[in-house]
Structures are given as structure tokens and as C-alpha cells.
Design an enzyme around this catalytic site. Structure first.
Site, short mmCIF file in Angstrom:
data_model
loop_
_atom_site.label_atom_id
_atom_site.label_comp_id
_atom_site.label_asym_id
_atom_site.label_seq_id
_atom_site.Cartn_x
_atom_site.Cartn_y
_atom_site.Cartn_z
N GLU A 99 0.80 -1.11 -0.11
CA GLU A 99 0.09 0.02 -0.02
C GLU A 99 0.77 1.16 -0.15
O GLU A 99 2.02 1.19 0.39
CB GLU A 99 -0.86 -0.21 1.38
CG GLU A 99 -1.90 1.23 1.58
CD GLU A 99 -2.86 1.19 0.29
OE1 GLU A 99 -2.49 1.54 -0.63
OE2 GLU A 99 -4.02 1.27 0.73
N ASP A 100 0.42 2.36 -0.55
CA ASP A 100 1.14 3.37 -0.49
C ASP A 100 0.93 3.99 0.91
O ASP A 100 2.21 4.71 1.48
CB ASP A 100 0.70 4.54 -1.77
CG ASP A 100 -0.91 4.66 -1.58
OD1 ASP A 100 -1.67 4.00 -0.68
OD2 ASP A 100 -1.60 5.41 -2.38
N ASP A 103 -3.74 5.60 6.49
CA ASP A 103 -4.56 6.78 7.31
C ASP A 103 -5.28 6.12 8.30
O ASP A 103 -4.80 5.90 9.43
CB ASP A 103 -5.16 7.76 6.10
CG ASP A 103 -5.64 8.91 6.58
OD1 ASP A 103 -4.81 9.58 7.47
OD2 ASP A 103 -6.56 9.48 6.06
N PHE A 152 -1.55 16.35 4.37
CA PHE A 152 -1.79 15.53 3.03
C PHE A 152 -0.68 15.69 2.00
O PHE A 152 -0.10 16.71 1.67
CB PHE A 152 -3.06 16.36 2.45
CG PHE A 152 -3.93 15.49 1.35
CD1 PHE A 152 -4.49 14.52 1.41
CD2 PHE A 152 -3.46 15.90 -0.08
CE1 PHE A 152 -5.16 13.93 0.50
CE2 PHE A 152 -3.94 14.95 -1.14
CZ PHE A 152 -5.13 14.13 -0.57
N ASP A 159 -1.84 10.50 -5.22
CA ASP A 159 -2.36 11.93 -5.84
C ASP A 159 -3.18 12.70 -5.17
O ASP A 159 -3.44 12.43 -3.79
CB ASP A 159 -3.33 11.26 -6.91
CG ASP A 159 -4.77 10.71 -6.34
OD1 ASP A 159 -4.69 9.88 -5.20
OD2 ASP A 159 -5.76 11.31 -6.60
N ARG A 165 0.67 12.18 -9.36
CA ARG A 165 1.10 10.75 -9.25
C ARG A 165 2.80 10.61 -9.72
O ARG A 165 3.49 9.67 -9.27
CB ARG A 165 0.06 9.86 -9.97
CG ARG A 165 -1.07 9.60 -9.18
CD ARG A 165 -1.89 8.40 -9.91
NE ARG A 165 -3.16 8.43 -9.49
CZ ARG A 165 -3.83 8.12 -8.40
NH1 ARG A 165 -3.13 7.54 -7.34
NH2 ARG A 165 -4.89 8.09 -8.20
#
Ligand code: IMP
Ligand code: MG
Length: 175
Positions: A99-100, A103, A152, A159, A165
Site C-alpha cells: 500500500e502507498d 491513514d 496531505f 495523488d 502521481r
């Protein structure tokens, strides 16, 4: 194009070094396994996964899932819909979710429950970024690249409204 970029958190070089470390650790942890299925969560994890698998010296199979959270796009609702399921059969296999960024953790919570129910031999999670202070559920991350504060961020696959991206670095954007 980059006028919304605020501050670079991780440069291309720092990311590459971290990805190499993660790849080495995964290689040694799975040494006894014959093969490993790496599952990327689209679209954000795509670039990280591409770099990571090239640092893993094992027999690796790659697959992707696409999921979407219902409701507000900036807040995870915990209700997840599968948009694209796996092509590979994972029963009895060793599976690593890539996973990137984690959160609230609600997306991965849902995904891990879903994949576990397919009777995998083992299931671990590798996330490049972690925002631990935002967590809304109990989720164990096995491999983490960097912990970040509640900001963020974009770049390296991640993105803002589908933009940024392709940035080679990870940065915060202006509010
Ligand atoms: P979670 O269910 O709240 O853990 O949602 C995680 C997903 O939200 C990630 O895979 C990203 O797609 C998205 N996300 C969370 N934080 C950020 C961010 O700072 N920038 C861009 N996307 C983010
Ligand atoms: Mg994601």
C-alpha cells in the site's frame, strides 16, 4: 505544474534507499518460502510496488486490487467496495499487501479481512507511508517505510484529485 507543492518530505534518493531496505528485509523474512504473492492496491501503490519487487530476491507473483471507499473522498468511511478483484488464486499462498499510505486504516482493515477469508498461508502488509495518529482501527503493519505527521501528501504514485502521481519525490501540498 507544481505550483501547489509545499515542501519535499522525501527525495527520490531517500525513497530509493528505503525501498531497497524494505526489499532486503522482505527477502530475508521470506527466505524459507518458495514464492510470494505481492498484491498492490491501485492506483497509489503502483509505483512503489514496481520499485519494491525489483529489490526482492525471491520468486514473486504480482497482482492488483482496486477498491473505493463510499462517501466523502477525503474521509475514509470504512465501507469499501471492490472495483477490481485478484486474477491469481491465493489460497494456501504467502501474500504481501503493498500500500502507498495508511491513514485511518479502514481500507486495509477491510482488505485484510477479505483476503484472510480466502485461506491464505500468511498475510502481511507493507506500506511506504504511515500516518499513525490518524488510525481509527486496530491494524498491524508489518513493514513501514516512513511515519509521517497528519498532512496531505502527494507524489511517487500518490495523488491529489488524480494529479501528482508522477512526481519522483513525496511532498506536502498547499492547503
Ligand atoms: P484509509 O482507509 O484512511 O487508511 O485510506 C488510505 C487511502 O487514503 C490511501 O491508500 C490513499 O489512497 C488515501 N490517502 C490517505 N492519506 C492521503 C494523503 O495524504 N494523500 C493522498 N492520499 C491519501
Ligand atoms: Mg491507496
Amino acid at each position: 505544474m507544481n505550483r501547489e507543492i509545499h515542501e519535499v518530505l522525501f527525495s527520490e534518493e531517500i525513497i530509493a534507499q528505503k525501498v531497497k531496505e524494505l526489499g532486503n528485509k522482505i527477502t530475508s523474512d521470506y527466505q524459507k518460502q518458495e514464492e510470494l504473492i505481492v498484491i498492490g492496491v491501485l492506483k497509489g501503490a503502483n509505483i512503489f510496488l514496481g520499485d519494491l519487487v525489483r529489490q526482492i530476491q525471491l520468486s514473486v507473483y504480482i497482482d492488483f486490487m482496486a477498491v473505493s471507499s463510499y462517501g466523502n473522498s477525503t474521509f475514509s468511511s470504512g465501507i469499501v467496495r471492490i472495483l477490481k478483484d485478484l486474477d491469481l488464486e491465493i489460497e494456501g499462498k504467502h501474500v504481501l499487501i503493498v500500500e502507498d499510505i495508511v491513514d485511518t486504516g479502514l481500507t486495509l482493515k477491510y482488505l485484510t479481512e477479505n483476503l484472510k477469508s480466502r485461506n491464505v498461508a500468511s498475510l502481511k502488509i507493507c506500506s511506504l507511508l504511515d500516518k499513525p495518529f490518524r488510525r481509527k482501527c486496530d491494524l498491524n503493519l508489518d513493514y513501514i517505510g516512513f511515519e509521517i505527521p497528519d498532512a496531505f501528501i502527494v507524489g511517487y504514485g500518490i495523488d491529489y484529485a488524480e494529479k501528482y502521481r508522477n512526481l519522483p519525490y513525496i511532498a506536502t501540498i498547499k492547503e
